[in-house]
Design an enzyme around this catalytic site. Structure first.
Site, PDB file in Angstrom:
ATOM      1  N   THR A  29      41.622  35.455  44.875  1.00 45.97           N
ATOM      2  CA  THR A  29      41.824  34.823  43.575  1.00 45.97           C
ATOM      3  C   THR A  29      40.465  34.673  42.898  1.00 45.97           C
ATOM      4  O   THR A  29      39.503  35.323  43.329  1.00 45.97           O
ATOM      5  CB  THR A  29      42.573  33.479  43.743  1.00 45.97           C
ATOM      6  OG1 THR A  29      42.884  32.933  42.463  1.00 45.97           O
ATOM      7  CG2 THR A  29      41.767  32.459  44.530  1.00 45.97           C
ATOM      8  N   ASN A  30      40.362  33.887  41.851  1.00 48.69           N
ATOM      9  CA  ASN A  30      39.062  33.652  41.208  1.00 48.69           C
ATOM     10  C   ASN A  30      39.001  32.212  40.725  1.00 48.69           C
ATOM     11  O   ASN A  30      39.956  31.455  40.893  1.00 48.69           O
ATOM     12  CB  ASN A  30      38.841  34.660  40.063  1.00 48.69           C
ATOM     13  CG  ASN A  30      39.880  34.515  38.977  1.00 48.69           C
ATOM     14  OD1 ASN A  30      39.946  33.509  38.290  1.00 48.69           O
ATOM     15  ND2 ASN A  30      40.730  35.531  38.842  1.00 48.69           N
ATOM     16  N   LEU A  31      37.877  31.829  40.138  1.00 47.74           N
ATOM     17  CA  LEU A  31      37.621  30.414  39.859  1.00 47.74           C
ATOM     18  C   LEU A  31      38.080  29.954  38.475  1.00 47.74           C
ATOM     19  O   LEU A  31      37.704  28.877  38.032  1.00 47.74           O
ATOM     20  CB  LEU A  31      36.126  30.120  40.028  1.00 47.74           C
ATOM     21  CG  LEU A  31      35.626  30.225  41.473  1.00 47.74           C
ATOM     22  CD1 LEU A  31      34.108  30.052  41.526  1.00 47.74           C
ATOM     23  CD2 LEU A  31      36.304  29.166  42.336  1.00 47.74           C
ATOM     24  N   SER A  32      38.909  30.741  37.794  1.00 46.29           N
ATOM     25  CA  SER A  32      39.409  30.296  36.494  1.00 46.29           C
ATOM     26  C   SER A  32      40.167  28.975  36.647  1.00 46.29           C
ATOM     27  O   SER A  32      41.003  28.829  37.539  1.00 46.29           O
ATOM     28  CB  SER A  32      40.352  31.361  35.923  1.00 46.29           C
ATOM     29  OG  SER A  32      41.064  30.825  34.821  1.00 46.29           O
ATOM     30  N   ALA A  96      42.631  34.870  33.655  1.00 46.24           N
ATOM     31  CA  ALA A  96      41.667  35.717  34.367  1.00 46.24           C
ATOM     32  C   ALA A  96      42.470  36.465  35.437  1.00 46.24           C
ATOM     33  O   ALA A  96      42.521  36.059  36.604  1.00 46.24           O
ATOM     34  CB  ALA A  96      40.580  34.859  34.992  1.00 46.24           C
TER      35      ALA A  96
END
Ligand code: C5P
Length: 225
Positions: A29-32, A96
């Site tokens: 995943t990502n930090l959005s 994102a």
């Protein structure tokens, strides 16, 4: 701020990250944080629009009066969005979305076998949700106004203009660095066919309202004095 700037509009927004599973308990995943998209959803609702928010995994309360659809992966997000495109008049892609996902997700948790061997992960590209919607009949006929976002670390105007053309959207909004993930404020660069314009650093709630007013203006809805 005119309260009914978007009355009669149906606004569809994506927000947050996506989560791409590699097995039932792991993934990438990502930090959005989803904060910008949620702020826009709130502002659009306050401006009188009917708002549907398609959210990846985030820890944010649903803005009052906003319909929320929770999704996990990019594929889930695309499916949910495509279900909402008929009837929508504005699409704002702030999510994102993960560019890639593991080529397959194991049915059971991948076990460490003690041999020191590590799993090899292969990736495949995810669908581009914004570009897909921008290519739809509804968007191409002018019934659906599409807005994209861009997070770039350098040459923002150049990259944002190129992305606007590549994605085929009338309005592309660049996040003016540094990285805004998780932050409560932001600064935006709006790029459209007429040129570019900056919305100076402000809380995301305020920028959401300003962006909604800018979108309303581009839809031909006159801003109240
Ligand atoms: O290509 P890039 O990811 O930089 O483009 C960002 C814009 O495209 C954002 O509006 C984002 O929400 C959208 N996007 C999307 N689906 C993807 C990748 C990006 O909707 N798979």
């Amino acid at each position: 701020f005119a309260p009914k700037l978007l009355a009669g509009q149906r606004v569809l927004i994506t927000a947050g990250p996506t989560f791409e599973a590699m097995d039932p308990v792991r993934g990438i995943t990502n930090l959005s944080s989803g904060k910008m998209g949620f702020a826009i959803a709130r502002a659009a609702r306050e401006a009188g629009a009917e708002v549907t928010l398609v959210a990846g995994p985030v820890h944010l309360p649903t803005p009052r009066g906003v319909r929320r659809i929770d999704v996990r992966s990019a594929q889930n997000m695309l499916e949910a969005v495509e279900g909402q495109v008929p009837g929508a008049t504005v699409f704002i892609a702030t999510a994102a979305v993960a560019d890639w996902r593991p080529a397959s997700s194991a049915e059971h948790k991948i076990k460490k076998d003690g041999s020191g061997q590590v799993p090899a992960l292969a990736f495949v590209e995810n669908p581009d949700i914004l570009a897909t919607v921008a290519r739809s009949e509804r968007a191409r006929s002018g019934s659906l106004y599409c807005v994209g976002f861009a997070a770039e670390s350098e040459n923002l105007l150049e990259h944002a203009s190129a992305k606007r053309a590549r994605k085929g959207v009338p309005l592309l909004v660049g996040n003016i660095g540094p990285a805004t993930f998780g932050q409560d404020d932001n600064a935006l660069l709006l790029v459209d066919a007429q040129g570019h314009q900056e919305l100076p650093r402000a809380p995301k709630a305020e920028l959401g309202r300003q962006l909604v007013a800018e979108i309303a203006r581009r839809l031909g809805v006159a801003a109240a004095p």
